[in-house]
Design a protein around this motif. Structure first.
Motif, PDB file in Angstrom:
ATOM      1  N   ASP A   1      75.897  15.047  74.146  1.00 17.62           N
ATOM      2  CA  ASP A   1      76.585  13.908  74.730  1.00 17.62           C
ATOM      3  C   ASP A   1      76.856  12.807  73.708  1.00 17.62           C
ATOM      4  OD1 ASP A   1      76.598  15.073  77.226  1.00 17.62           O
ATOM      5  OD2 ASP A   1      74.604  14.290  77.757  1.00 17.62           O
ATOM      6  N   VAL A   2      76.638  13.104  72.438  1.00 14.44           N
ATOM      7  CA  VAL A   2      76.765  12.075  71.397  1.00 14.44           C
ATOM      8  C   VAL A   2      78.085  12.288  70.647  1.00 14.44           C
ATOM      9  CG1 VAL A   2      75.732  11.035  69.362  1.00 14.44           C
ATOM     10  CG2 VAL A   2      74.265  11.987  71.170  1.00 14.44           C
ATOM     11  N   PRO A   3      78.978  11.272  70.590  1.00 19.59           N
ATOM     12  CA  PRO A   3      80.232  11.414  69.844  1.00 19.59           C
ATOM     13  C   PRO A   3      79.981  11.338  68.334  1.00 19.59           C
ATOM     14  CG  PRO A   3      80.080   9.207  70.746  1.00 19.59           C
ATOM     15  CD  PRO A   3      78.881   9.964  71.279  1.00 19.59           C
ATOM     16  N   HIS A   4      80.687  12.174  67.604  1.00 20.33           N
ATOM     17  CA  HIS A   4      80.596  12.209  66.153  1.00 20.33           C
ATOM     18  C   HIS A   4      82.000  12.271  65.551  1.00 20.33           C
ATOM     19  CE1 HIS A   4      76.418  13.288  67.025  1.00 20.33           C
ATOM     20  NE2 HIS A   4      76.134  13.040  65.745  1.00 20.33           N
ATOM     21  N   LEU A   5      82.070  11.940  64.264  1.00 20.06           N
ATOM     22  CA  LEU A   5      83.320  12.077  63.496  1.00 20.06           C
ATOM     23  C   LEU A   5      83.144  13.247  62.537  1.00 20.06           C
ATOM     24  CD1 LEU A   5      84.098   8.348  62.543  1.00 20.06           C
ATOM     25  CD2 LEU A   5      85.015   9.674  64.454  1.00 20.06           C
ATOM     26  N   LEU A   6      84.053  14.240  62.630  1.00 23.34           N
ATOM     27  CA  LEU A   6      84.048  15.390  61.730  1.00 23.34           C
ATOM     28  C   LEU A   6      85.189  15.211  60.719  1.00 23.34           C
ATOM     29  CD1 LEU A   6      83.031  18.189  60.866  1.00 23.34           C
ATOM     30  CD2 LEU A   6      84.664  19.172  62.508  1.00 23.34           C
ATOM     31  N   ALA A   7      84.847  15.178  59.445  1.00 28.13           N
ATOM     32  CA  ALA A   7      85.849  14.990  58.375  1.00 28.13           C
ATOM     33  C   ALA A   7      85.822  16.192  57.449  1.00 28.13           C
ATOM     34  CB  ALA A   7      85.565  13.712  57.590  1.00 28.13           C
ATOM     35  N   VAL A   8      87.004  16.712  57.146  1.00 28.72           N
ATOM     36  CA  VAL A   8      87.160  17.834  56.205  1.00 28.72           C
ATOM     37  C   VAL A   8      88.209  17.425  55.169  1.00 28.72           C
ATOM     38  CG1 VAL A   8      87.753  20.271  55.899  1.00 28.72           C
ATOM     39  CG2 VAL A   8      86.591  19.512  57.988  1.00 28.72           C
TER      40      VAL A   8
ATOM     41  N   MET B   1      82.017  16.739  56.261  1.00 29.31           N
ATOM     42  CA  MET B   1      81.140  15.585  56.552  1.00 29.31           C
ATOM     43  C   MET B   1      81.075  15.387  58.057  1.00 29.31           C
ATOM     44  SD  MET B   1      82.764  13.059  53.639  1.00 29.31           S
ATOM     45  CE  MET B   1      84.372  13.824  53.830  1.00 29.31           C
ATOM     46  N   LEU B   2      79.904  14.996  58.513  1.00 34.43           N
ATOM     47  CA  LEU B   2      79.693  14.680  59.921  1.00 34.43           C
ATOM     48  C   LEU B   2      79.052  13.304  59.994  1.00 34.43           C
ATOM     49  CD1 LEU B   2      79.946  15.942  62.784  1.00 34.43           C
ATOM     50  CD2 LEU B   2      77.554  16.623  62.560  1.00 34.43           C
ATOM     51  N   ALA B   3      79.676  12.405  60.812  1.00 31.84           N
ATOM     52  CA  ALA B   3      79.185  11.022  60.899  1.00 31.84           C
ATOM     53  C   ALA B   3      79.073  10.608  62.347  1.00 31.84           C
ATOM     54  CB  ALA B   3      80.133  10.081  60.143  1.00 31.84           C
ATOM     55  N   ARG B   4      78.153   9.668  62.590  1.00 34.21           N
ATOM     56  CA  ARG B   4      78.042   9.108  63.931  1.00 34.21           C
ATOM     57  C   ARG B   4      79.272   8.258  64.234  1.00 34.21           C
ATOM     58  NH1 ARG B   4      72.544   8.275  62.250  1.00 34.21           N
ATOM     59  NH2 ARG B   4      73.123   6.161  61.637  1.00 34.21           N
ATOM     60  N   ALA B   5      79.756   8.358  65.443  1.00 27.59           N
ATOM     61  CA  ALA B   5      80.969   7.618  65.798  1.00 27.59           C
ATOM     62  C   ALA B   5      80.707   6.119  65.870  1.00 27.59           C
ATOM     63  CB  ALA B   5      81.517   8.119  67.144  1.00 27.59           C
TER      64      ALA B   5
ATOM     65  N   TYR C   1      75.508  14.349  57.981  1.00 28.12           N
ATOM     66  CA  TYR C   1      75.494  15.618  57.259  1.00 28.12           C
ATOM     67  C   TYR C   1      76.665  15.639  56.271  1.00 28.12           C
ATOM     68  CZ  TYR C   1      76.301  20.509  56.106  1.00 28.12           C
ATOM     69  OH  TYR C   1      76.522  21.668  55.421  1.00 28.12           O
ATOM     70  N   ALA C   2      76.434  16.215  55.095  1.00 28.47           N
ATOM     71  CA  ALA C   2      77.485  16.478  54.101  1.00 28.47           C
ATOM     72  C   ALA C   2      77.100  17.744  53.372  1.00 28.47           C
ATOM     73  CB  ALA C   2      77.613  15.315  53.113  1.00 28.47           C
ATOM     74  N   ASN C   3      78.035  18.697  53.260  1.00 30.18           N
ATOM     75  CA  ASN C   3      77.703  19.952  52.594  1.00 30.18           C
ATOM     76  C   ASN C   3      77.574  19.754  51.080  1.00 30.18           C
ATOM     77  OD1 ASN C   3      80.348  19.692  51.827  1.00 30.18           O
ATOM     78  ND2 ASN C   3      80.969  21.762  52.396  1.00 30.18           N
ATOM     79  N   GLN C   4      77.194  20.828  50.368  1.00 30.69           N
ATOM     80  CA  GLN C   4      76.899  20.722  48.947  1.00 30.69           C
ATOM     81  C   GLN C   4      78.119  20.287  48.135  1.00 30.69           C
ATOM     82  OE1 GLN C   4      73.760  21.231  47.526  1.00 30.69           O
ATOM     83  NE2 GLN C   4      74.778  20.302  45.763  1.00 30.69           N
TER      84      GLN C   4
END
Length: 891
Positions: free
Chosen positions: A437-444, A355-359, A366-369
């Motif tokens: 330049d945009v911070p994001h949160l990457l969750a696995v 999953m990828l989220a805006r900080a 984004y979220a994979n299948q």
């Protein structure tokens, strides 16, 4: 400038040179990237193989431990039964159904220990183990009567198991029942010793002396190993197993090494497994297989080559015209978009949840299948907040606040909210990244629900009894230790209730062990429903239960015990059109104050339960240090240890007392005497038999003591009487458990022959109570020795429950009237009449009659007038030491 544009050059250099330089650099970088990618894939493959090899090793080791538990479960049958018949052994095997779990199991067998290779063979001074019980009998008939002394590997395992008192595995050997059959006949056995009744053996010497047999399970070793190995391991490795005990290398198993199988040059995985006194070495050599991901480095290199060509073209374009540069830039942009699509497509196939989220607001971009399916997200994912997927509020707050700490990373086990609000366990990693330049949160996240459930099930099984679902003995002892620790810290008092069912063996014997198991399960449910919620309830084994009550006093503990006893006493167990009434004996021990130990508390509980049974069963007994019966039982327990030590130190000795014939015609034939056993204590003082005989009877030491008396009397037969007169008849007392020993008659006959003593000169005395309590066994034992010429006397006749009808069925030569009647014969007309009646009936049956406790000449004359044949007592002869013990110094 005009010349440069005309030549297509850039900064004075030809365009082809810049293009060629860019191509070379790109190819070098592509080669390095492909190499690193291939190394990473190979490292991952080797790690996967290493984990798979470890799992294979653990599977084989777990299979061996499970096999040991199978043998231990069968050993429980022998511990709970005085004699295991072939029918019980077969029924146990049928109930366990071990081949469903162990297809490699060949047979379960019990071998009885003997000093003879066969019943009709002379002893040769060596140990023999004759197989008497086998299950299943079909296919294993040739094991019946097999002496495992003929199989060195099997014999070594039996001896090691006896000396160590733990499961022992034999070296590999050939299974005789599979000789000539297709397939391998290699085998191993896992053995446990079986000891005689009584307290557990304390040392090596006692284990060797009390061993009565050996229990074994034989397995086809190649099948045992093959069944344990995971299918994936057998597809990925050439696996070989060797027995390397003692430095040898005996092959046990080999698979995956056919002619067309090629092993990989990867490292050999190996582990030594120590079990049951043997050491197995498992070697797993990876097989050369086609890596399904092997094409990925080539793809990386291809993409690099393509990028290098594009870079070269770009350099050519930059060095050329603006139009060509713009055209090439558009083409490259299209190429990069295609590459991004391929990356996104690969990411969609990953099983992990990505999953990828805006900080800023933690909303998904984004979220994979796999993620969308697991969380039930349909359509656009931007409406979902990352924190909403986390079940724990505290962790949810930490995740959403992660944007304020750019370098922070969260990695822990978390409960996530899946599709339809159904939570599941996962490993969750969340970190901050920057895209542009945009911070994001990457969750696995990885779903570990099944693994966690399995772990919880294993933990439950390790602490609970599988039959009753109560705590098992191991967990109960851990809880008891915690209670004792709380007392040491000044905590409140505890109470321990120790329960033992009174009629459990009857149900097992009449309706089978499955019925007994059902009763235990029903009683477990009954106990759980009656006790407080904080009570610790456990099944210690067999029909024994224990309960720990916290913060209680004596009155409440006894009241709880009484309520349990009353409830169980009114419980009716129905099985196959039979109804059984159940009762229980409960011992109560109070735990208060520091300084207690688990061993002491359990010993007190066992003593209290024993006192409840001794007082008539179906009752509650509160343990007290001042209880006289408790003191007596402790004294007997101490005497049991002293008796064993005295036998080891040789501090027992023989006295004798003569019997006088009451008719002169019998005097010239020699001395008629009775052997009496005595004990010297550690200081050399004589101990009367009344001090140690009760303890020997209670703790099962009388058979061992009777063997010593028989062996000593026969070995010194010519040195018993100090006058040197010949011994016409020597009487030796036997206890009830002794003549129930099936091997004792053989022992007596062998001792008579070895010492050259005529059987006609030996008379064994058996009490009336012991003979009647086991009539069939007593008659069989007596007939066996009487056939060789030995005589028998029925001692203490009239004191127990026997009738003259029993007397007619017992093959005895003498009856000895109980001394309580002889002592009062002068003053009590009833005693006089009883003596006369016993004498008359004894003579009618062709028996000789002996009157004991004759204290004076008047009693002797009365007995003579009643036609009694022999007299014994202080008026006849006072006991004295046998001649062979008069020259021995005090211990």
């Amino acid at each position: 400038m005009h010349d440069q544009r005309k030549d297509g050059g850039f900064l004075g250099q030809p365009a082809w040179l810049w293009s060629f330089t860019a191509l070379v650099v790109g190819l070098l970088l592509s080669g390095l990237a492909a190499t690193f990618h291939a190394e990473a894939l190979e490292k991952g493959r080797q790690q996967r193989l290493e984990r798979l090899a470890e799992r294979s090793f653990e599977a084989v080791e777990a299979q061996l431990q499970t096999c040991a538990l199978l043998v231990r479960s069968v050993q429980a049958l022998f511990l709970s039964s005085d004699e295991v018949t072939a029918g019980e052994f077969e029924a146990m095997y049928a109930n366990l159904r071990p081949r469903e779990q162990f297809p490699s199991l060949q047979a379960m067998a019990y071998a009885e220990r003997s000093d003879r290779a066969a019943p009709d063979v002379e002893p040769d001074g060596r140990e023999h183990y004759l197989t008497t019980l086998v299950a299943p009998l079909s296919g294993n008939q040739m094991l019946v009567g097999l002496d495992i002394a003929t199989q060195p590997a099997n014999l070594a395992a039996a001896r090691f198991a006896r000396d160590a008192d733990r499961p022992v595995m034999s070296a590999p050997f050939q299974l005789i029942q599979r000789a000539g059959m297709p397939g391998p006949n290699d085998g191993v056995t896992i053995r446990l010793p079986v000891f005689s009744a009584g307290a557990p053996p304390a040392d090596l010497a006692e284990r060797r002396s009390r061993e009565i047999g050996s229990l074994a399970a034989s397995f086809r070793v190649s099948r045992l190993i093959a069944d344990a190995l995971p299918a994936e391991s057998r597809e990925s490795f050439a696996i070989r197993v060797f027995d390397v005990t003692g430095g040898g290398r005996l092959p046990l198993f080999g698979e995956g090494q056919e002619a067309d199988a090629v092993t990989s040059p990867g490292p050999l995985h190996s582990r030594d497994i120590a079990f049951g006194g043997r050491t197995w070495r498992i070697e797993a050599q990876p097989l050369a297989t086609v890596d399904p991901a092997g094409w990925v480095p080539a793809l990386t290199f291809g993409i690099g080559v393509l990028a290098s060509l594009l870079l070269a073209l770009l350099a050519w374009s930059i060095a050329g015209t603006r139009a060509r540069a713009l055209a090439l830039a558009g083409e490259m942009a299209a190429q990069f978009r295609e590459s991004e699509e391929r990356f996104r497509a690969l990411n969609e196939l990953l099983p992990a949840l990505v999953m990828l989220a805006r900080a800023g607001d933690a909303r998904l971009v984004y979220a994979n299948q796999a993620c969308r399916d697991r969380f039930g997200i349909e359509g656009d994912v931007t409406g979902v907040r990352l924190g909403e997927l986390v079940e724990d509020p505290a962790l949810r707050q930490r995740v959403e606040g992660l944007a304020g700490s750019p370098d922070a990373i969260i990695s822990e086990t978390a409960l996530l909210r899946g599709a339809n609000e159904v939570p599941f366990w996962s490993t969750l990693s969340v970190s901050t990244i920057r895209l542009g330049d945009v911070p994001h949160l990457l969750a696995v996240a990885n779903d570990i629900t099944e693994l966690r459930v399995l772990s919880e099930e294993l933990s439950y099984q390790a602490s609970h009894d599988s039959l009753t679902s109560l705590y098992n003995r191991r967990e109960f002892e851990r809880r008891l230790d915690a209670a004792i620790a709380s007392l040491d810290d000044g905590g409140p008092d505890w109470a321990l209730l120790y329960m033992d069912l009174d009629q459990f063996k009857l149900i097992n014997d009449t309706s089978g062990h499955y019925a007994g198991d059902q009763l235990l399960a029903q009683l477990a449910t009954l106990l759980s429903g009656m006790l407080p919620a904080d009570a610790v309830v456990a099944r210690l084994g067999g029909d024994e239960f224990a309960i720990l009550l916290r913060d209680t006093d004596e009155a409440r503990a006894v009241a709880v015990a009484e309520s349990l006893r009353t409830e169980i006493d009114g419980y009716v167990f129905g099985w196959e059109q039979r109804n059984y009434t159940i009762s229980t004996s409960i011992g109560v021990v109070m735990l208060h104050g520091p300084g207690l130990s688990q061993r002491t508390v359990l010993a007190h509980a066992d003593t209290a339960c024993y006192m409840a049974k001794e007082r008539g069963r179906n009752r509650v007994h509160l343990f007290s240090e001042q209880d006289s019966e408790t003191t007596q039982r402790r004294s007997e327990m101490e005497w049991a240890g002293r008796i064993r030590q005295a036998l080891s130190d040789g501090r027992f000795l023989l006295h004798f007392q003569e019997l006088a014939p009451l008719w002169d015609g019998d005097r010239a034939d020699g001395v008629h005497m009775e052997m009496l056993v005595r004990l010297r204590d550690e200081s050399g003082q004589l101990v009367p038999p009344g001090a140690f005989i009760p303890a020997a009877e209670r703790f099962g030491l009388m058979p061992q003591l009777d063997r010593w008396v028989v062996e000593t009397a026969l070995a010194n037969f010519s040195r018993l009487h100090p006058s040197g007169k010949p011994v016409k008849l020597c009487a030796i007392n036997l206890s009830g458990p002794t003549f129930e020993d099936a091997a004792f008659a053989d022992f007596v006959l062998e001792a008579l022959e070895r010492h050259g003593v005529s059987p006609q000169r030996i008379c064994f005395e058996i009490t009336e109570t012991a003979a009647v309590s086991s009539m069939a066994r007593a008659v069989e034992f007596m007939q066996r020795l009487r056939a060789a010429g030995c005589k028998f006397s029925l001692d203490d006749f009239g004191s127990g429950m026997a009738s003259f009808g029993y007397l007619k069925n017992l093959p005895v030569d003498f009856i000895k009237i109980d001394g309580s009647f002889i002592r009062n014969i002068e003053t009590d007309p009833v005693s006089y009449s009883i003596v006369r009646a016993v004498t008359d009936i004894g003579h009618q049956l062709g028996l000789q009659v002996v009157g004991e406790w004759v204290a004076d000449e008047r009693a002797r004359d009365l007995l003579r007038g009643l036609s009694v044949d022999y007299a014994q007592g202080f008026a006849i002869h006072k006991p004295e030491a046998a001649l062979c013990f008069r020259d021995k110094p005090a211990a």
